[in-house]
Design a protein around this motif. Sequence first.
Motif, PDB file in Angstrom:
ATOM      1  N   ILE A   1      38.181 -15.957  -2.162  1.00 15.05           N
ATOM      2  CA  ILE A   1      38.188 -16.633  -1.141  1.00 15.05           C
ATOM      3  C   ILE A   1      37.020 -17.832  -1.070  1.00 15.05           C
ATOM      4  CG2 ILE A   1      36.957 -15.399   0.691  1.00 15.05           C
ATOM      5  CD1 ILE A   1      40.188 -17.703   0.986  1.00 15.05           C
ATOM      6  N   VAL A   2      35.866 -17.239  -1.187  1.00 17.40           N
ATOM      7  CA  VAL A   2      34.452 -18.002  -1.371  1.00 17.40           C
ATOM      8  C   VAL A   2      34.559 -19.006  -2.513  1.00 17.40           C
ATOM      9  CG1 VAL A   2      31.980 -18.173  -1.943  1.00 17.40           C
ATOM     10  CG2 VAL A   2      32.960 -16.390  -0.195  1.00 17.40           C
ATOM     11  N   GLU A   3      35.209 -18.755  -3.697  1.00 20.41           N
ATOM     12  CA  GLU A   3      35.524 -19.748  -4.755  1.00 20.41           C
ATOM     13  C   GLU A   3      36.479 -20.650  -4.448  1.00 20.41           C
ATOM     14  OE1 GLU A   3      33.682 -15.794  -6.127  1.00 20.41           O
ATOM     15  OE2 GLU A   3      35.592 -16.234  -4.940  1.00 20.41           O
ATOM     16  N   LEU A   4      37.475 -20.283  -3.901  1.00 20.92           N
ATOM     17  CA  LEU A   4      38.412 -21.282  -3.393  1.00 20.92           C
ATOM     18  C   LEU A   4      37.934 -22.099  -2.436  1.00 20.92           C
ATOM     19  CD1 LEU A   4      41.461 -21.979  -3.222  1.00 20.92           C
ATOM     20  CD2 LEU A   4      41.651 -20.281  -1.272  1.00 20.92           C
ATOM     21  N   ALA A   5      37.035 -21.714  -1.281  1.00 23.08           N
ATOM     22  CA  ALA A   5      36.569 -22.626  -0.383  1.00 23.08           C
ATOM     23  C   ALA A   5      35.734 -23.686  -1.102  1.00 23.08           C
ATOM     24  CB  ALA A   5      35.738 -21.747   0.643  1.00 23.08           C
ATOM     25  N   LYS A   6      34.725 -23.194  -2.262  1.00 23.65           N
ATOM     26  CA  LYS A   6      34.057 -24.182  -2.776  1.00 23.65           C
ATOM     27  C   LYS A   6      34.764 -25.241  -3.376  1.00 23.65           C
ATOM     28  CE  LYS A   6      30.084 -20.859  -3.728  1.00 23.65           C
ATOM     29  NZ  LYS A   6      29.276 -20.331  -5.152  1.00 23.65           N
ATOM     30  N   ALA A   7      35.682 -24.769  -3.990  1.00 18.88           N
ATOM     31  CA  ALA A   7      36.674 -25.693  -4.816  1.00 18.88           C
ATOM     32  C   ALA A   7      37.243 -26.518  -3.864  1.00 18.88           C
ATOM     33  CB  ALA A   7      37.768 -25.230  -5.623  1.00 18.88           C
ATOM     34  N   LEU A   8      37.927 -26.352  -2.774  1.00 17.43           N
ATOM     35  CA  LEU A   8      38.381 -27.168  -1.752  1.00 17.43           C
ATOM     36  C   LEU A   8      37.469 -28.101  -1.061  1.00 17.43           C
ATOM     37  CD1 LEU A   8      40.663 -24.594   0.158  1.00 17.43           C
ATOM     38  CD2 LEU A   8      41.574 -26.324  -1.533  1.00 17.43           C
ATOM     39  N   SER A   9      36.001 -27.628  -1.136  1.00 19.01           N
ATOM     40  CA  SER A   9      35.105 -28.344  -0.446  1.00 19.01           C
ATOM     41  C   SER A   9      34.995 -29.629  -1.312  1.00 19.01           C
ATOM     42  CB  SER A   9      33.990 -27.581  -0.212  1.00 19.01           C
ATOM     43  OG  SER A   9      32.805 -28.443   0.492  1.00 19.01           O
ATOM     44  N   LYS A  10      34.946 -29.244  -2.556  1.00 17.35           N
ATOM     45  CA  LYS A  10      34.573 -30.153  -3.750  1.00 17.35           C
ATOM     46  C   LYS A  10      35.593 -31.514  -3.684  1.00 17.35           C
ATOM     47  CE  LYS A  10      31.712 -27.381  -6.823  1.00 17.35           C
ATOM     48  NZ  LYS A  10      31.689 -26.963  -8.290  1.00 17.35           N
TER      49      LYS A  10
END
Length: 538
Positions: A29-38
């Motif tokens: 989930i953290v990796e997904l959140a980072k990618a979405l934020s980018k």
Amino acid sequence: MAVVSKKIPAPDKVKIRTALLSVSDKSGIVELAKALSKEGVRLLSTGGTHKSIAAAGIAVTDVSDITGFPEIMDGRVKTLHPRVHGGLLAIRDDTEHQAAMKEHGIEGIDLVVVNLYPFEDVRAAGGDYPTTVENIDIGGPAMIRASAKNHAYVTILTDPADYPALLDQLSADEGQTAYAFRQLMAAKAFARTAAYDAMISNWFAEALEIVTPRHRVIGGVLREEMRYGENPHQTAAFYVTGDNRPGVSTATLLQGKQLSYNNINDTDAAYELVAEFSPANGPACAIIKHANPCGVATGSSLVEAYKRALACDSVSAFGGIIALNSLLDAETAEEIVKLFTEVIIAPAVSDEARAIIARKPNLRLLSVGALPDPRTPGLTAKTVSGGLLVQSRDNAMVDDLELKVVTKRAPTAQELIDMKFAFRVAKHVKSNAVVYAKNGQTVGIGAGQMSRVDSARIAAIKAEDAAKAMGLAEPLTRGSAVASEAFLPFADGLLSAIAAGATAVIQPGGSMRDEEVIAAANEHDVAMVFTGVRHFRH
């Protein structure tokens, strides 16, 4: 009354501007959140998910800031709010919905990433009633269903395995998702909540001892797609229900090709059979072909048990399934690799045995870690046209039954042991079933015949063939005990068994002609006991 659609066409592409992330399983989930934020996506979140994302230094807004209402009641109420569900359910191209959103300050939510409280895990772990109830998710399924219904505008993800596919969509199409992708994710979402609710409803039925609930649903999670089903022109897949009964669904594949549909069916039958023989009473082996045993035996060692099981019908054992009730050791492995075998399943496998089995790279080797308890209650199901037949598992054990001697001669101590062994095996043979056993070994098995007398004859023929293969003067059915899984309707089946050399018979009893059958047994000085329990298997 059905709700009539306004027939507003769904857009092909939807830009992901706002995403709501609220997960129990935080894998990725953290990796997904980072990618979405980018990608410039605004992130909303709740509780522990919000903490995890914020701790990673990613900008994220707490849902309570959107709703203007804090999480209450230990987190039971946090997303059940019009500003959340309005953002999920609004039809963006409907002017009335647009007006409602503007009037009530509702922002659209384009992506929802939700997975559910671990109800299945808590149940499988034997959680008490209050703990299990507390792990029934409410807000999660509500958001999933709302998002999936409105998939024309909202992308819903319920499985971490789908995160990469989402990111591929966004990367390839300027932060947008395609309608076909949203449809696919919606279908998965409804299947997920359906399986979740099925697990909960079945748990309630079990906890409250409701034997026949008004609605019965059996849910499963896809384990793997099969190359084909029973035959190459049939499609198939393997789903696991999550009840954690030790067996093929919980086993680790140590080596070999993917199990086929038939492999799984036969391996399950083999392991359930061998579990009838507790390791505390010594090693046991069952060899299965087409879901029927072709040899079962105990021994002073596992290799002896295997050899004795094989001796019952070594021809049928070719290409079969071997199930063991204890650790597979090197000596037994050396014997097994001499014969073409499809699958070996055991509670554990020694390193030495693994090395030996590795010589046959296509041989599937399964380690389970435990044996299923034959006495444990549970459900089995099969489909029929337009319906589902559900029944409780056949967990009757011959050791628990009150056996009734019905002949003039009572069985000897050894005959009684052989009777119980034969009846234990007959429980796992397709009806009509007749099993001859002697000294902890099946010596003849007749399965699945329309006439019980034919099963008795086939078992005797198999025994004669085995005797010739071993160079014996007479078949091992001489002096054996014979079991019938259901009552003997006529004396003919008994007489066939007597002709084969059986001296003791175990059967449920209950036929209109019991007295005729008993008289025939007395006439030939054969001991007979009734179990009062039958083991039909279809």
